[in-house]
Structure formats: C-alpha cells, structure tokens
Scaffold this motif. Sequence first.
Motif, PDB file in Angstrom:
ATOM      1  N   VAL A   1       7.339   5.005  20.937  1.00 20.95           N
ATOM      2  CA  VAL A   1       7.227   4.376  19.613  1.00 20.95           C
ATOM      3  C   VAL A   1       5.766   4.201  19.210  1.00 20.95           C
ATOM      4  CG1 VAL A   1       7.616   2.235  18.329  1.00 20.95           C
ATOM      5  CG2 VAL A   1       9.466   3.230  19.676  1.00 20.95           C
ATOM      6  N   VAL A   2       4.952   3.635  20.094  1.00 20.45           N
ATOM      7  CA  VAL A   2       3.546   3.406  19.733  1.00 20.45           C
ATOM      8  C   VAL A   2       2.770   4.715  19.684  1.00 20.45           C
ATOM      9  CG1 VAL A   2       3.589   1.099  20.755  1.00 20.45           C
ATOM     10  CG2 VAL A   2       2.760   3.013  22.119  1.00 20.45           C
ATOM     11  N   GLY A   3       3.250   5.733  20.395  1.00 21.65           N
ATOM     12  CA  GLY A   3       2.552   7.016  20.421  1.00 21.65           C
ATOM     13  C   GLY A   3       2.768   7.865  19.190  1.00 21.65           C
ATOM     14  N   LEU A   4       3.692   7.454  18.306  1.00 15.55           N
ATOM     15  CA  LEU A   4       3.982   8.255  17.118  1.00 15.55           C
ATOM     16  C   LEU A   4       2.803   8.319  16.157  1.00 15.55           C
ATOM     17  CD1 LEU A   4       7.675   7.199  16.399  1.00 15.55           C
ATOM     18  CD2 LEU A   4       6.863   9.403  17.240  1.00 15.55           C
ATOM     19  N   GLN A   5       1.833   7.427  16.311  1.00 11.18           N
ATOM     20  CA  GLN A   5       0.632   7.477  15.473  1.00 11.18           C
ATOM     21  C   GLN A   5      -0.443   8.366  16.088  1.00 11.18           C
ATOM     22  OE1 GLN A   5      -0.666   3.491  14.649  1.00 11.18           O
ATOM     23  NE2 GLN A   5       0.897   3.160  13.082  1.00 11.18           N
ATOM     24  N   GLY A   6      -0.177   8.888  17.268  1.00  8.86           N
ATOM     25  CA  GLY A   6      -1.139   9.762  17.937  1.00  8.86           C
ATOM     26  C   GLY A   6      -0.379  10.814  18.720  1.00  8.86           C
ATOM     27  N   PRO A   7      -1.003  11.387  19.734  1.00 11.94           N
ATOM     28  CA  PRO A   7      -0.307  12.402  20.529  1.00 11.94           C
ATOM     29  C   PRO A   7       0.831  11.795  21.345  1.00 11.94           C
ATOM     30  CG  PRO A   7      -2.426  11.855  21.520  1.00 11.94           C
ATOM     31  CD  PRO A   7      -2.381  11.169  20.197  1.00 11.94           C
ATOM     32  N   VAL A   8       2.017  12.363  21.215  1.00 13.10           N
ATOM     33  CA  VAL A   8       3.184  11.910  21.968  1.00 13.10           C
ATOM     34  C   VAL A   8       3.556  12.984  22.977  1.00 13.10           C
ATOM     35  CG1 VAL A   8       5.613  11.226  21.834  1.00 13.10           C
ATOM     36  CG2 VAL A   8       4.049  10.579  20.019  1.00 13.10           C
ATOM     37  N   ASP A   9       3.850  12.566  24.185  1.00 15.08           N
ATOM     38  CA  ASP A   9       4.314  13.507  25.196  1.00 15.08           C
ATOM     39  C   ASP A   9       5.729  13.942  24.820  1.00 15.08           C
ATOM     40  OD1 ASP A   9       5.304  14.798  27.458  1.00 15.08           O
ATOM     41  OD2 ASP A   9       4.114  13.571  28.822  1.00 15.08           O
ATOM     42  N   ASP A  10       5.907  15.232  24.514  1.00 16.04           N
ATOM     43  CA  ASP A  10       7.219  15.720  24.093  1.00 16.04           C
ATOM     44  C   ASP A  10       8.279  15.531  25.169  1.00 16.04           C
ATOM     45  OD1 ASP A  10       6.836  16.444  21.470  1.00 16.04           O
ATOM     46  OD2 ASP A  10       6.139  18.456  21.932  1.00 16.04           O
ATOM     47  N   ILE A  11       7.866  15.581  26.437  1.00 15.12           N
ATOM     48  CA  ILE A  11       8.822  15.357  27.517  1.00 15.12           C
ATOM     49  C   ILE A  11       9.343  13.927  27.461  1.00 15.12           C
ATOM     50  CG2 ILE A  11       9.089  15.169  30.017  1.00 15.12           C
ATOM     51  CD1 ILE A  11       9.136  17.983  29.152  1.00 15.12           C
ATOM     52  N   ASP A  12       8.453  12.962  27.179  1.00 19.64           N
ATOM     53  CA  ASP A  12       8.889  11.569  27.046  1.00 19.64           C
ATOM     54  C   ASP A  12       9.867  11.422  25.884  1.00 19.64           C
ATOM     55  OD1 ASP A  12       7.620  10.437  29.192  1.00 19.64           O
ATOM     56  OD2 ASP A  12       5.843   9.810  28.092  1.00 19.64           O
ATOM     57  N   LEU A  13       9.556  12.053  24.748  1.00 15.48           N
ATOM     58  CA  LEU A  13      10.447  11.973  23.589  1.00 15.48           C
ATOM     59  C   LEU A  13      11.791  12.618  23.903  1.00 15.48           C
ATOM     60  CD1 LEU A  13      11.052  11.331  20.645  1.00 15.48           C
ATOM     61  CD2 LEU A  13       9.890  13.458  19.999  1.00 15.48           C
ATOM     62  N   PHE A  14      11.768  13.784  24.532  1.00 17.40           N
ATOM     63  CA  PHE A  14      12.996  14.478  24.925  1.00 17.40           C
ATOM     64  C   PHE A  14      13.829  13.603  25.859  1.00 17.40           C
ATOM     65  CE2 PHE A  14      15.143  17.202  28.078  1.00 17.40           C
ATOM     66  CZ  PHE A  14      15.965  17.951  27.250  1.00 17.40           C
ATOM     67  N   THR A  15      13.159  12.955  26.818  1.00 14.90           N
ATOM     68  CA  THR A  15      13.848  12.090  27.781  1.00 14.90           C
ATOM     69  C   THR A  15      14.484  10.892  27.085  1.00 14.90           C
ATOM     70  OG1 THR A  15      12.311  12.736  29.540  1.00 14.90           O
ATOM     71  CG2 THR A  15      13.539  10.698  29.872  1.00 14.90           C
ATOM     72  N   VAL A  16      13.737  10.250  26.196  1.00 11.19           N
ATOM     73  CA  VAL A  16      14.234   9.064  25.488  1.00 11.19           C
ATOM     74  C   VAL A  16      15.447   9.400  24.629  1.00 11.19           C
ATOM     75  CG1 VAL A  16      13.669   7.493  23.581  1.00 11.19           C
ATOM     76  CG2 VAL A  16      12.092   7.735  25.510  1.00 11.19           C
ATOM     77  N   LEU A  17      15.389  10.501  23.898  1.00 13.76           N
ATOM     78  CA  LEU A  17      16.500  10.870  23.014  1.00 13.76           C
ATOM     79  C   LEU A  17      17.780  11.162  23.792  1.00 13.76           C
ATOM     80  CD1 LEU A  17      14.612  13.158  20.472  1.00 13.76           C
ATOM     81  CD2 LEU A  17      15.495  10.853  20.064  1.00 13.76           C
ATOM     82  N   ASN A  18      17.641  11.475  25.080  1.00 13.18           N
ATOM     83  CA  ASN A  18      18.815  11.758  25.913  1.00 13.18           C
ATOM     84  C   ASN A  18      19.391  10.512  26.580  1.00 13.18           C
ATOM     85  OD1 ASN A  18      19.698  14.743  26.365  1.00 13.18           O
ATOM     86  ND2 ASN A  18      17.464  14.850  26.195  1.00 13.18           N
ATOM     87  N   TYR A  19      18.773   9.335  26.385  1.00 17.38           N
ATOM     88  CA  TYR A  19      19.336   8.119  26.974  1.00 17.38           C
ATOM     89  C   TYR A  19      20.724   7.871  26.381  1.00 17.38           C
ATOM     90  CZ  TYR A  19      14.791   6.913  29.031  1.00 17.38           C
ATOM     91  OH  TYR A  19      13.641   6.919  29.778  1.00 17.38           O
ATOM     92  N   PRO A  20      21.696   7.506  27.203  1.00 12.95           N
ATOM     93  CA  PRO A  20      23.091   7.427  26.740  1.00 12.95           C
ATOM     94  C   PRO A  20      23.323   6.440  25.603  1.00 12.95           C
ATOM     95  CG  PRO A  20      22.843   6.399  28.908  1.00 12.95           C
ATOM     96  CD  PRO A  20      21.575   7.142  28.627  1.00 12.95           C
ATOM     97  N   TYR A  21      22.565   5.346  25.566  1.00 16.36           N
ATOM     98  CA  TYR A  21      22.822   4.326  24.543  1.00 16.36           C
ATOM     99  C   TYR A  21      22.364   4.757  23.153  1.00 16.36           C
ATOM    100  CZ  TYR A  21      18.494   3.301  27.110  1.00 16.36           C
ATOM    101  OH  TYR A  21      17.319   3.407  27.811  1.00 16.36           O
ATOM    102  N   PHE A  22      21.612   5.860  23.045  1.00 16.64           N
ATOM    103  CA  PHE A  22      21.274   6.390  21.721  1.00 16.64           C
ATOM    104  C   PHE A  22      22.453   7.160  21.119  1.00 16.64           C
ATOM    105  CE2 PHE A  22      16.824   5.594  22.857  1.00 16.64           C
ATOM    106  CZ  PHE A  22      16.342   5.114  21.646  1.00 16.64           C
ATOM    107  N   GLY A  23      23.399   7.549  21.966  1.00 12.82           N
ATOM    108  CA  GLY A  23      24.633   8.153  21.472  1.00 12.82           C
ATOM    109  C   GLY A  23      24.496   9.555  20.919  1.00 12.82           C
ATOM    110  N   LEU A  24      23.474  10.298  21.331  1.00 11.51           N
ATOM    111  CA  LEU A  24      23.283  11.657  20.826  1.00 11.51           C
ATOM    112  C   LEU A  24      23.874  12.682  21.784  1.00 11.51           C
ATOM    113  CD1 LEU A  24      19.571  11.379  19.626  1.00 11.51           C
ATOM    114  CD2 LEU A  24      21.598  11.523  18.168  1.00 11.51           C
ATOM    115  N   LYS A  25      24.364  13.778  21.231  1.00 15.62           N
ATOM    116  CA  LYS A  25      24.854  14.876  22.058  1.00 15.62           C
ATOM    117  C   LYS A  25      23.668  15.725  22.517  1.00 15.62           C
ATOM    118  CE  LYS A  25      29.358  15.086  19.764  1.00 15.62           C
ATOM    119  NZ  LYS A  25      30.299  15.908  18.965  1.00 15.62           N
TER     120      LYS A  25
END
Length: 619
Positions: free
Chosen positions: A51-75
């Motif tokens: 979240v705080v990294g969205l104003q600068g460089p974000v590690d895409d692996i971290d973003l990919f990992t977060v979006l796959n957390y089950p409570y986000f409910g994404l396929k």
Amino acid sequence: EEIAVIVRENKDVENLVNIFKQKNIPYRLEGGTDVLKTPLVSQFLRILKVVVGLQGPVDDIDLFTVLNYPYFGLKPLPILKAARYAHDSRESLVDTLMDAHPELDRDLIEKFNLLVAWNSKSASHTLPEMFQIIFQESGLLNYILALPQPIIELNRFGTLYEDAKAQASTTSGLDLFGYVFNLGIMEENGLKLEEQTLVSDKNAVTLTTTHKAKGLEWKLVYIYRFADSHWGNQTRRQMIKLPPGIINEQDLSKEDKNADERRLFYVAMTRAKQQLYIVGSTKYPSSVKMMYPSLFLHDIPKETIKKIKTSGLEKKAEKILASLMEIPSTPEISDGEKEYLTEIIKNFKLSPTALNTFLKCAYKFKLDNLYKIPRAKAPPMCFGTAVHFALERLYLGLNNGEKLESRDDFLIDFEAALKRETLTESEYLTRLKHGKKILGEYYDNYEKEFEECLFTEKKFGDSLSSQVILGDIPLSGKADRVDETNKEEKHVRFTDYKTGSPKSRNEIEGLTKNSDGDYKRQLVFYTLLADLDESFKYKAVQCVLDFIEPDKSGNFKREHFNITEDEVNDLKEIIKKSMSEIRELKFDRTTDYTTCANCDFQNHCWPNGTCFRVIYGYN
C-alpha cells in the motif's frame, strides 16, 4: 488449563504452535512469540508494504503475492493473465493494473483500486485508523473469525495494534508510511515484538518459556527438547577478548559454567504440582550430530524417574509427521486457464534456464516462464548483468580490430552498466566496490590471454534463419562467448561466465549432496543447440565455465568439459520428457523444499510459512 509445555527458547514455542494447530489442541501463549514473524501478521505487514509502496517502486512479486491471499477473494487466473499482460506490454504489474486495461478482470481491478484507496486515505487518517480500515476492508478480520481458534490470531493482531498506537502516541504525526519504515528498521536490526500474554482462553494448554513461567504452576508439566547444549552446556562466545589482568578478583574457570542454566531448569521443574514429563530426541533438524540428554538428568534422583517406552510412538512417527506437514497443494488448472496456457505453449521455446527451472519446480516454471510474473531484478542478477556487459564490451573491441582496452576502461564499463540497474544506494555502492575489486583482479590475471573471439552473446533459435528444433520442440539459448579452437575443422569452444563463489567439479557435475547438475546441463544444452542449428557452421568440441570471482585462496578457476555424445542424447530425452509434461500442463509444486528457501515465490506458495517451521524446525 492444568497442563503446560515449558520450553527453553522462544523459537521452540513457534514450532509447538504449528503442531497444536494441526492437531486442533487448544493452547494459550504465555508471551514470548515474535508476532512480526507469525504467518497472518506477516501477510498483513506485506499488504501495508504494498500500500505505501504505490507512490514509489513496488515489488511486483509482493503485489502478486498479496492479491493471491484468500481473503481478497480473487481467482488465480485473472491475476496470472494480468501478470502476463504486463510482461507482454513491457511494464510493471502495478502500471498494468493502474491503467485498468479493458482486457483485465473487473474484480481484480476493483481489489487493486482498494489498495490505491488505502494509499490515498493514509494522508488524511491516523495510523490506528488505517490499521483498522485495512484489517477490516481486506477481509482479513472475517477470515480470522472463521478460524477454529480465532482468539490466538486476534491476540496477535491486538499486540500489533497496541504497538502501532504506542508508536503513534510517542511520535507526533506518525502515519502509515512512517510506521512501515519503522517496521523495516526493526527487521534490519532483529528487533522483536513479543506477543501479549493471552488470558482470554483459559481452557487450553499453556505454551511458555521458562522465564515467563516464573511464579506460575500447573498440575502437569512437560519440559520440551531436553537435550545437551539446549538445556545446559550452551555455547557462549566471547565477543570481545579482554587483555589478561582486567578481571583478577576471582578465577571464573573454577565456577560452575552451568549454574545459571541449572537454576533455570530448576524453575521449569518446580512448575509441576503433580507430574513432570521430560521429553527429548537424539536427532533434531538443526543438529548435524546425535544429541544426548541434558547433563541435568544426572542431577535428578534416580528413584524419582520413570522411563517411558517410546518405541510404539516411533513406529507411528512417519504417519504423524506426514499429518503435520501442510504441504500446499498445486492449484488446479481450470478450463479457462488450460486454453490460455495451451496458446502460450504453442509459441514457447525451451531454453537451458527454463529447463533447469522446470526440473527444480514445475509450478515455478509456470509462473516464471509462461506467465512471466514481473519482478524487480535481484541485486545479484543486476551485478551479473553488469559483469557480462563489461566482458562483452572488452571482446567486442578486440573483434573490431581495436587493441585491448585498459584495466580502467574495463572497470568504467562495469560501473556504467551497474548504474543502469535498479539498486538502492547502499546496494549499488557495495556491488560497485566488490565488482571493481574482483574484475580488476580478473583483468590482471588474464590480461595476456584476452584475444579476439568468434561470437559474444551468441543467440540461438531467435530468428527464422536460426531455428533450433528437436523433433517438434523449439529450443533457444544464448552463449556468453564462442571461441574458435581449430579454424580448418571449424571447432569451437563455448564459454559461460559465472559470478559468485567458484564451484568444485563434482558440484558442477551434480555429484555432491546439494548440487543438481544444472551448470553441467547448461553446457550440454549449448552443445545441442550448436548441433541442431543449421545456420551455425561450427562444431562445439568443448565447453568452459569461467568463474569471474577468485576462490578463498585468491586463485581464479576455469573448468573445461568435453561433452560426450551420450550426455547430449541423455539431455534430449530429458527435454522430450519435460516438454511432454509441459504440454500436458503438469505443473506440480516441487517436493524438494530446500529449493523454496531462495525462491521469489516463497511467500506465494507458503503463505503460512509452514515449509520452514515444520520441515526444518525453525522460524
């Protein structure tokens, strides 16, 4: 509530927590656990980091990992498609989602926009408010409430929340960005956040360290891991050696070095009101040799000891351990993903690196080589790229008829290439210093041997004129350097540069315990590419691994290999078998979990951290 397990060290508590969770045994913690290292808190902190990294460089692996957390409910498929789209568009996953391309899944865009909204809210909301907003809106709170023992996780987040409030109250104006920065400082310096004592669930077994158990009693107590060097005989390193005569009041060598440990063990023993069980093993994952019971066993009167036969339990050990290991199942491939992957594989060319990745972990191959999940290049990779560039420039100059460039110019090329890489200032300076040192020594060592080569950075299978096909399998690859060894016979030698510590010949061949032969396989692959590429009018007779860094003795090393026909034929069979499995969409996760330790997708595959705590016995 009248049972307690007492341990010597905090990390022992975390090992037991995993076992108790698996067996559904209610437990309460008497403090000591570092909540920052617990699985769900670690996930929450990674969300904050993104979240705080969205104003600068974000590690895409971290973003990919977060979006796959089950409570986000994404396929999974829409996330994977977005990653592939980002790669094809030559942009980061963040930029792809920011642009909200019409091809992308709407639910995915909505969840990403939620992260963006949290970033915006951080400027106008206090740290405690943002903590609560993200904790609830992410779905993490509801996810925890649905767990069999939610009180454990709620207590951990309560500890984290109280710490966040304390930091906010002591540091005026501290927002989410400053809090994440502080967490980074804590991690760098090994600072812990000990879990608050959990008192809400009394009808549970207590897990505690000896220090936390002082003043408490239970009817039944277990003392865990009763082994030498764990309870007593602990190694104490003298960090600063004092000159003789500084301490002369008493002869410390005559004192009982285990006096403090013995007193601690006495505290643990006397917590039991009725029964005391002392348990241990002769082998532990972190020990390289057989363990013996603690020396304190001899201090206990023999008439009070009753030995328990464990042979019956040991026979069940394999089954018990299997039930404890939460091996993450490989996500099933849906019909939509099957069609998508099949289209990608139609145009896929197998390279040496891709083959080695598939053989190590087919699931990582799917993410890395088919979906091409974007990620920041790791510092060692940045360093390797700069080294390769400097060597390429050196040989291109020779091939153009120029005289050998000077040592200084060689190092300037390296520095210029390293500057183009994305590195932190401290990482850049560290790599620059190291690179100048080893490349300067490398230049001095081989200065008289540098000469014109046939090709540098030679590509195979990258054009219509250079197609490489094994049966119906397209292949590709890039050799660092190709030297002509016999002009009349058109014999050549392939050279592959390697940064990092030199490996032994047995390691390269895959003949040691912890090596898989991927270096040697890469050399055989080059030989195969040369044989199959009809536009390549030369015969590969030798391959060399050129280690750019010296060994511990300061000596440089080059390992030469004459690749045999049998080795090439064996590789052909490996390629055919591997490509058959790829086309059948067999992308199982590896069962060799040692490879997970350094994998970029470690947190994606093991969101609960079970791999290291259960299999290796440490946090």
